[in-house]
Design a protein around this motif. Sequence first.
Motif, PDB file in Angstrom:
ATOM      1  N   UNK A 289       0.844  -1.200   0.000  1.00  0.00           N
ATOM      2  CA  UNK A 289       0.000   0.000   0.000  1.00  0.00           C
ATOM      3  C   UNK A 289       0.877   1.247   0.000  1.00  0.00           C
ATOM      4  N   UNK A 290       0.355   2.317  -0.596  1.00  0.00           N
ATOM      5  CA  UNK A 290       0.993   3.638  -0.596  1.00  0.00           C
ATOM      6  C   UNK A 290       0.010   4.659  -0.021  1.00  0.00           C
ATOM      7  N   UNK A 291       0.445   5.462   0.925  1.00  0.00           N
ATOM      8  CA  UNK A 291      -0.377   6.541   1.498  1.00  0.00           C
ATOM      9  C   UNK A 291       0.487   7.764   1.783  1.00  0.00           C
ATOM     10  N   UNK A 292      -0.175   8.913   1.819  1.00  0.00           N
ATOM     11  CA  UNK A 292       0.448  10.144   2.282  1.00  0.00           C
ATOM     12  C   UNK A 292      -0.226  10.616   3.553  1.00  0.00           C
ATOM     13  N   UNK A 293       0.529  11.268   4.429  1.00  0.00           N
ATOM     14  CA  UNK A 293      -0.031  11.659   5.724  1.00  0.00           C
ATOM     15  C   UNK A 293      -0.981  12.848   5.628  1.00  0.00           C
ATOM     16  N   UNK A 294      -1.009  13.564   4.483  1.00  0.00           N
ATOM     17  CA  UNK A 294      -1.964  14.657   4.307  1.00  0.00           C
ATOM     18  C   UNK A 294      -3.238  14.188   3.609  1.00  0.00           C
ATOM     19  N   UNK A 295      -3.372  12.892   3.407  1.00  0.00           N
ATOM     20  CA  UNK A 295      -4.557  12.305   2.777  1.00  0.00           C
ATOM     21  C   UNK A 295      -5.582  12.012   3.859  1.00  0.00           C
ATOM     22  N   UNK A 296      -6.786  12.547   3.709  1.00  0.00           N
ATOM     23  CA  UNK A 296      -7.818  12.335   4.726  1.00  0.00           C
ATOM     24  C   UNK A 296      -8.167  10.860   4.881  1.00  0.00           C
ATOM     25  N   UNK A 297      -7.968  10.057   3.845  1.00  0.00           N
ATOM     26  CA  UNK A 297      -8.294   8.643   3.947  1.00  0.00           C
ATOM     27  C   UNK A 297      -7.327   7.884   4.855  1.00  0.00           C
ATOM     28  N   UNK A 298      -6.135   8.416   5.042  1.00  0.00           N
ATOM     29  CA  UNK A 298      -5.244   7.798   6.034  1.00  0.00           C
ATOM     30  C   UNK A 298      -5.722   8.126   7.436  1.00  0.00           C
ATOM     31  N   UNK A 299      -6.345   9.303   7.597  1.00  0.00           N
ATOM     32  CA  UNK A 299      -6.957   9.654   8.867  1.00  0.00           C
ATOM     33  C   UNK A 299      -6.027  10.277   9.874  1.00  0.00           C
ATOM     34  N   UNK A 300      -4.959  10.952   9.434  1.00  0.00           N
ATOM     35  CA  UNK A 300      -4.062  11.650  10.352  1.00  0.00           C
ATOM     36  C   UNK A 300      -4.715  12.962  10.776  1.00  0.00           C
ATOM     37  N   UNK A 301      -4.800  13.175  12.068  1.00  0.00           N
ATOM     38  CA  UNK A 301      -5.451  14.396  12.567  1.00  0.00           C
ATOM     39  C   UNK A 301      -4.633  15.636  12.256  1.00  0.00           C
ATOM     40  N   UNK A 302      -3.325  15.553  12.429  1.00  0.00           N
ATOM     41  CA  UNK A 302      -2.439  16.701  12.202  1.00  0.00           C
ATOM     42  C   UNK A 302      -1.127  16.180  11.640  1.00  0.00           C
ATOM     43  N   UNK A 303      -0.855  16.384  10.345  1.00  0.00           N
ATOM     44  CA  UNK A 303       0.378  15.868   9.748  1.00  0.00           C
ATOM     45  C   UNK A 303       1.656  16.455  10.352  1.00  0.00           C
TER      46      UNK A 303
END
Length: 481
Positions: A289-303
């Motif tokens: 899998x590939x994700x970015x921390x500013x992607x809402x689908x990853x669900x990071x509250x504050x990058x």
Amino acid sequence: MTTPMMVRAHPQSGAQVAGRRWLMAVVLGSMFGAGGIMRAQVPETVFFDVPDSLVTQPVPAPTAQLSAVVDYPADAGRLTLIALLYRPDALVHGPGPYPTVIVLHGSGGMWSGDTIANGAKTALRRWGERLAGRGILCLMPDSFNPRGIPGSFSSRRPQHDPLIDDALCSPNYERPKDVVAALTFLNDLAEVDRDHIGLLGFSHGSQTGLNAILDPSVDLVNYTVDYVNAQNNTVPLAVPSPVRIPASLPFPKVGIFYYPGCGHFSYHGSPGSTAAGRYMPDRRMQVIMHHGTADSLLGVSDPDATPLTGSLYPLKFALASAAQAAAEGIDNPFVRHHLFDHVNHSFDETTIETQGNWNTPQESVDEKANRLARDETLKWLELRLRKHELTPVPDPNLADALRVRWMGRDQLRYRHLTSTNLVQWSQSGGDVIGKGQEVLVPVVLPVEKRSFHRLEIDPVPAPSNEPENAGFFLSYGDFSY
């Protein structure tokens, strides 16, 4: 790892097995223009049905623009998909059979400007051409127009309002049928290497792919989703169980999924749970899998926070799989999860900068992630979709001497192991990094005049420790969950 090969003084050659092929309609464009100058490949347009046993009644009507496509078989009783088939150039890569990738588009749809006549969206077209250029056949089905969806299907969810509800093409239980349809189609193509098929998905397509490959050890029996009713209350709604790929069809060996949300509206139980029993990809696969921390689908509250917190459903999804794998006594099919700092959703839709601009202010974080994820994706496709065969050949420089030969695929690391008894193995020479060229290694036969050889192969590690990537690749240790 390949099956051990024995080297003798008189090596024998193998044989090829051909398969069957059918196409409902094709439009083939040459890769060469006047004067033999290379030009962009024109993919074939093909049609195939979702198996009757999987079609939900009533069958949705296709969009007007799909019905108008030449040779589209209009039949109200069938759900017929349209797809693009990117073929490798047989003059360059031989006649096949080819390793094959099924590309699953995102919720924005498959076609540029939502118009079939325009061809695939740029990012998808790049993947089709990129894979075909490496000798990998690529099938790209449209899941939306055959179901009457003319454009975007984003922001859909289980909901009482039909303009919001996703049941028509749910990535949980409806769209995975298209994976079965694609595999059925590919199973009848002689040029497809049925033992080497992969999935490549994006967002909604990644959710679809993950739901198509559930391991048989996982079955919640009564599947539900979080449904918003007319009173605006969220309640469990009974929905169909996951689609299972029939044993009669080839099964994908690898799945590479860009930025899936992995919450699945609680289709696989609580998305916040990391417990065994709710999800694991099929154990025959390896999944990235590939994700970015500013992607809402990853669900990071504050990058910008340390540690990173939030819903983090994709991480918990992979951890739940790890728990299930441990309970089954096997390795977790999720083998890599690349997490890119401050990178957004749909980062693959950016343009990859020229090499001179890499790691400069001219390269955005999304462009950098696009480049690095592309490289990691290609490594894993090369690893899982190639045969990696060792072949003995005479050594022209020494009488009665032999060499072993293999194709060193780009960015794969090879360890050549030898044995005289199939029990004790030792590495011959150092690690070899593939560069897309043939590798030849001399063989010194022992007194027995025979030896066994095999390759251990893995991708070159991601460049996470390179100075220019400091802090860009994150690990699960950077999160609190």
